[in-house]
Design an enzyme around this catalytic site. Structure first.
Site, mmCIF file in Angstrom:
data_model
loop_
_atom_site.group_PDB
_atom_site.id
_atom_site.type_symbol
_atom_site.label_atom_id
_atom_site.label_comp_id
_atom_site.label_asym_id
_atom_site.label_seq_id
_atom_site.Cartn_x
_atom_site.Cartn_y
_atom_site.Cartn_z
ATOM 1 N N LYS A 87 -25.308 13.609 -17.071
ATOM 2 C CA LYS A 87 -25.491 14.976 -17.592
ATOM 3 C C LYS A 87 -25.772 15.914 -16.416
ATOM 4 O O LYS A 87 -26.646 15.647 -15.577
ATOM 5 C CB LYS A 87 -26.663 14.998 -18.577
ATOM 6 C CG LYS A 87 -26.525 15.991 -19.718
ATOM 7 C CD LYS A 87 -27.688 15.853 -20.688
ATOM 8 C CE LYS A 87 -27.472 16.658 -21.938
ATOM 9 N NZ LYS A 87 -28.645 16.631 -22.839
HETATM 10 O O1 G3P Z 1 -29.617 18.123 -25.554
HETATM 11 C C1 G3P Z 1 -30.134 19.441 -25.419
HETATM 12 C C2 G3P Z 1 -31.252 19.619 -26.376
HETATM 13 O O2 G3P Z 1 -32.214 18.614 -26.164
HETATM 14 C C3 G3P Z 1 -31.925 20.959 -26.275
HETATM 15 O O3 G3P Z 1 -32.571 21.159 -27.483
HETATM 16 O O4 G3P Z 1 -34.326 22.011 -28.981
HETATM 17 O O5 G3P Z 1 -34.690 21.968 -26.474
HETATM 18 O O6 G3P Z 1 -33.060 23.586 -27.497
HETATM 19 P P1 G3P Z 1 -33.731 22.239 -27.607
#
Ligand code: G3P
Length: 218
Positions: A87
């Site tokens: 990633k």
């Molecule tokens: O994979 C990306 C994800 O973990 C981000 O999610 O909830 O931190 O915006 P969030």
């Protein structure tokens, strides 16, 4: 559409995998920190533990922000297990690193994507996945699902093979909306996946079936 779970929590990954519908896992440095995983060796052991639970792609994010560091870390991550997808954030060094990795047949997931322009660069660099952050756009009154639609349309029109991995999913309806928008993958919290199961008519219908059976067979 493929379902990935967006967590580094091994118990949640096991629970999702036991549902029989899990296709992969995404992690990021915040999710790893949330599990208290620190140090390179522990991180690598944790990624391997995830690979031993799920028979699917596992996104492991580089920490370095410079090209040389991304290459060094990404090659080490990719060497851990065939299912590891490196990633990489959508930055100038990140896109350059993705181009390098695609030349080495190392699969990448270009993350922190918030615009069609960023998604275009990720595809041209040869990313295996692009991660538009749906929830974080919604959080600032933008339209995250609309971004997914635009990326899907652009990739379809130009024949890019990069898979659209809808990320930052906040709830079950996001999954449905991203499915309708044509995303290849949604990476979700466990609760959002389990929310797909819920419907009161299923519960009431089953209760009626069982009551009718019981009434006749008791
Ligand atoms: O994979 C990306 C994800 O973990 C981000 O999610 O909830 O931190 O915006 P969030």
């Amino acid at each position: 559409m493929k379902f990935f779970i967006d967590t580094a929590n091994l118990e949640q990954i096991k629970e999702a995998n036991d549902m029989g519908v899990l296709d992969g896992v995404t992690t990021n440095p915040s999710l790893m920190a949330k599990e208290g995983v620190k140090g390179e060796e522990n991180c690598r052991a944790h990624y391997l533990a995830i690979c031993n639970i799920v028979n699917g792609d596992v996104s492991a994010e580089v920490i370095a922000t410079d090209y040389e560091g991304m290459i060094r870390e990404g090659e080490a991550l990719a060497a851990l297990h065939p299912n590891i997808v490196v990633k990489v954030p959508c930055t100038a060094d990140g896109i350059k690193a993705i181009k390098y990795f695609s030349g080495k047949q190392i699969r990448t997931n270009c993350t922190l994507v918030f615009s069609p322009g960023q998604a275009l660069l990720a595809a041209k660099a040869g990313a295996a996945y692009v991660s538009p952050f749906v929830g974080r756009l919604d959080d600032i009154s933008s339209d995250g699902v609309e971004l997914v639609e635009k990326i899907v349309d652009m990739y379809t029109f130009y024949g890019f093979t990069t898979q659209v991995l809808a990320a930052s999913i906040r709830h079950t309806q996001h999954i449905i909306q991203c499915l309708e928008a044509g995303a290849d993958v949604a990476t979700c919290p466990l609760g959002a996946i389990k929310g797909l199961l819920k419907h009161p008519l299923t519960d009431s219908g089953l209760a009626t079936f069982l009551a009718d059976h019981q009434r006749v067979n008791s």
